[in-house]
Design an enzyme around this catalytic site. Structure first.
Site, PDB file in Angstrom:
ATOM      1  N   ASN A  16      30.477   3.655  70.194  1.00 55.86           N
ATOM      2  CA  ASN A  16      31.304   4.046  69.374  1.00 55.86           C
ATOM      3  C   ASN A  16      32.627   4.642  69.037  1.00 55.86           C
ATOM      4  O   ASN A  16      33.679   4.215  68.298  1.00 55.86           O
ATOM      5  CB  ASN A  16      30.580   4.733  68.003  1.00 55.86           C
ATOM      6  CG  ASN A  16      29.210   3.737  67.405  1.00 55.86           C
ATOM      7  OD1 ASN A  16      29.337   3.262  66.705  1.00 55.86           O
ATOM      8  ND2 ASN A  16      27.988   4.070  68.203  1.00 55.86           N
ATOM      9  N   MET A  93      24.387  13.375  71.539  1.00 52.38           N
ATOM     10  CA  MET A  93      23.027  14.344  71.001  1.00 52.38           C
ATOM     11  C   MET A  93      22.783  15.708  71.092  1.00 52.38           C
ATOM     12  O   MET A  93      21.915  16.034  72.013  1.00 52.38           O
ATOM     13  CB  MET A  93      21.988  13.704  72.054  1.00 52.38           C
ATOM     14  CG  MET A  93      22.968  11.804  72.338  1.00 52.38           C
ATOM     15  SD  MET A  93      22.223  11.437  70.785  1.00 52.38           S
ATOM     16  CE  MET A  93      22.003   9.512  71.191  1.00 52.38           C
ATOM     17  N   HIS A 112      24.859   7.351  62.026  1.00 52.67           N
ATOM     18  CA  HIS A 112      23.489   7.640  62.514  1.00 52.67           C
ATOM     19  C   HIS A 112      22.714   5.298  62.381  1.00 52.67           C
ATOM     20  O   HIS A 112      23.004   4.936  61.473  1.00 52.67           O
ATOM     21  CB  HIS A 112      22.754   8.312  61.464  1.00 52.67           C
ATOM     22  CG  HIS A 112      20.822   8.462  61.542  1.00 52.67           C
ATOM     23  ND1 HIS A 112      20.419   9.274  62.665  1.00 52.67           N
ATOM     24  CD2 HIS A 112      20.252   7.869  61.722  1.00 52.67           C
ATOM     25  CE1 HIS A 112      19.381   8.997  62.797  1.00 52.67           C
ATOM     26  NE2 HIS A 112      18.916   8.520  61.961  1.00 52.67           N
TER      27      HIS A 112
HETATM   28  C1  GAR Z   1      24.648   4.875  68.606  1.00 52.62           C
HETATM   29  O1  GAR Z   1      23.653   3.980  68.307  1.00 52.62           O
HETATM   30  C2  GAR Z   1      24.437   6.464  67.441  1.00 52.62           C
HETATM   31  O2  GAR Z   1      24.559   5.652  65.839  1.00 52.62           O
HETATM   32  C3  GAR Z   1      23.793   7.466  68.039  1.00 52.62           C
HETATM   33  O3  GAR Z   1      23.240   6.691  69.061  1.00 52.62           O
HETATM   34  C4  GAR Z   1      24.308   5.721  70.254  1.00 52.62           C
HETATM   35  C5  GAR Z   1      25.077   6.316  70.990  1.00 52.62           C
HETATM   36  O4  GAR Z   1      25.906   4.817  70.970  1.00 52.62           O
HETATM   37  N1  GAR Z   1      23.762   8.199  67.446  1.00 52.62           N
HETATM   38  C6  GAR Z   1      22.592   9.124  66.832  1.00 52.62           C
HETATM   39  O5  GAR Z   1      21.401   9.329  67.503  1.00 52.62           O
HETATM   40  C7  GAR Z   1      22.662  10.079  66.249  1.00 52.62           C
HETATM   41  N2  GAR Z   1      21.340  10.683  65.552  1.00 52.62           N
HETATM   42  P1  GAR Z   1      27.300   5.513  72.236  1.00 52.62           P
HETATM   43  O6  GAR Z   1      26.695   6.288  72.881  1.00 52.62           O
HETATM   44  O7  GAR Z   1      26.996   3.627  72.560  1.00 52.62           O
HETATM   45  O8  GAR Z   1      28.007   5.154  70.875  1.00 52.62           O
END
Ligand code: GAR
Length: 204
Positions: A16, A93, A112
């Site tokens: 992201n 997280m 999310h």
């Molecule tokens: C993503 O899917 C984000 O939406 C989720 O963790 C992943 C991180 O991926 N976030 C949550 O679950 C927060 N509650 P990334 O590090 O590749 O962006």
């Protein structure tokens, strides 16, 4: 042109964050500029993505600081001295306390990986969200970008996008499709929208 100073908080892979950096390059985000990346995990690949893009980064470890309070104090210090005007939680997280969210009221947004209010709140993060959606048997899921307040995943919704679930989906295939079709699209768009709004209010 005046741009909103953005800090992105990460914990892991940082896809992201990458979508945000790419959106800055392509001009989807023009009223904001990512000036800092902060990770609560020293091994996060997101740090490498920041480095590749020439964005300053910092690592803050709760294990070294001893408590959530000390961790947030340090985080607030770093964000304030950077002059951060908008904080983006992009796969961050760690649940932030009310003291923290009140310090940056209406200035923190989160992505999310579900359609809030489904599969969200404490314990719903990363792959667990998609496992829960598949276990429940919903046929449509998606992603949500929202403002962050003291309630986990409970702040005002800014943008959502739905994604269809396929019969042969696993949590992993679903996670990837929700990222590709929803998260990487709406996070940059919502960021630009919020930056524009902050600048507009400032002028008014
Ligand atoms: C993503 O899917 C984000 O939406 C989720 O963790 C992943 C991180 O991926 N976030 C949550 O679950 C927060 N509650 P990334 O590090 O590749 O962006």
């Amino acid at each position: 042109m005046k741009q909103i100073k953005i800090a992105v908080l990460v914990s892991g892979g940082g896809t992201n964050l990458q979508a945000l950096l790419d959106a800055q390059s392509s001009g989807i985000i023009k009223n904001g500029k990512i000036s800092l990346v902060v990770s609560n995990n020293a091994d996060a690949y997101a740090l490498k993505r920041a480095e590749n893009f020439g964005v300053e980064s910092a690592v803050i470890l709760k294990s070294e600081l001893g408590s959530q309070e000390a961790f947030e104090d340090k985080l607030i210090d770093i964000l304030k001295s950077n002059g951060t005007e908008l904080i983006i939680l992009a796969g961050f997280m760690s649940i932030l306390s009310e003291r923290f969210t009140k310090t940056f009221e209406k200035r923190i947004i989160n992505v999310h990986p579900s359609l809030i209010p489904s599969f969200c709140g404490k314990g719903f993060y990363g792959l667990k969200v998609h496992e829960a959606a598949l276990a429940y048997g919903v046929k449509v899921t998606g992603a949500t970008v929202h403002f962050v307040n003291e309630i986990p995943d409970g702040g005002e919704i800014i943008m959502q996008k739905s994604v269809a679930i396929r019969g042969n989906d696993t949590a992993e295939t679903l996670q990837r499709r929700v990222m590709e079709q929803a998260e990487w699209k709406i996070l940059p768009r919502a960021t630009e929208m919020v930056c524009k709004e902050i600048l507009k209010k400032r002028k008014a």
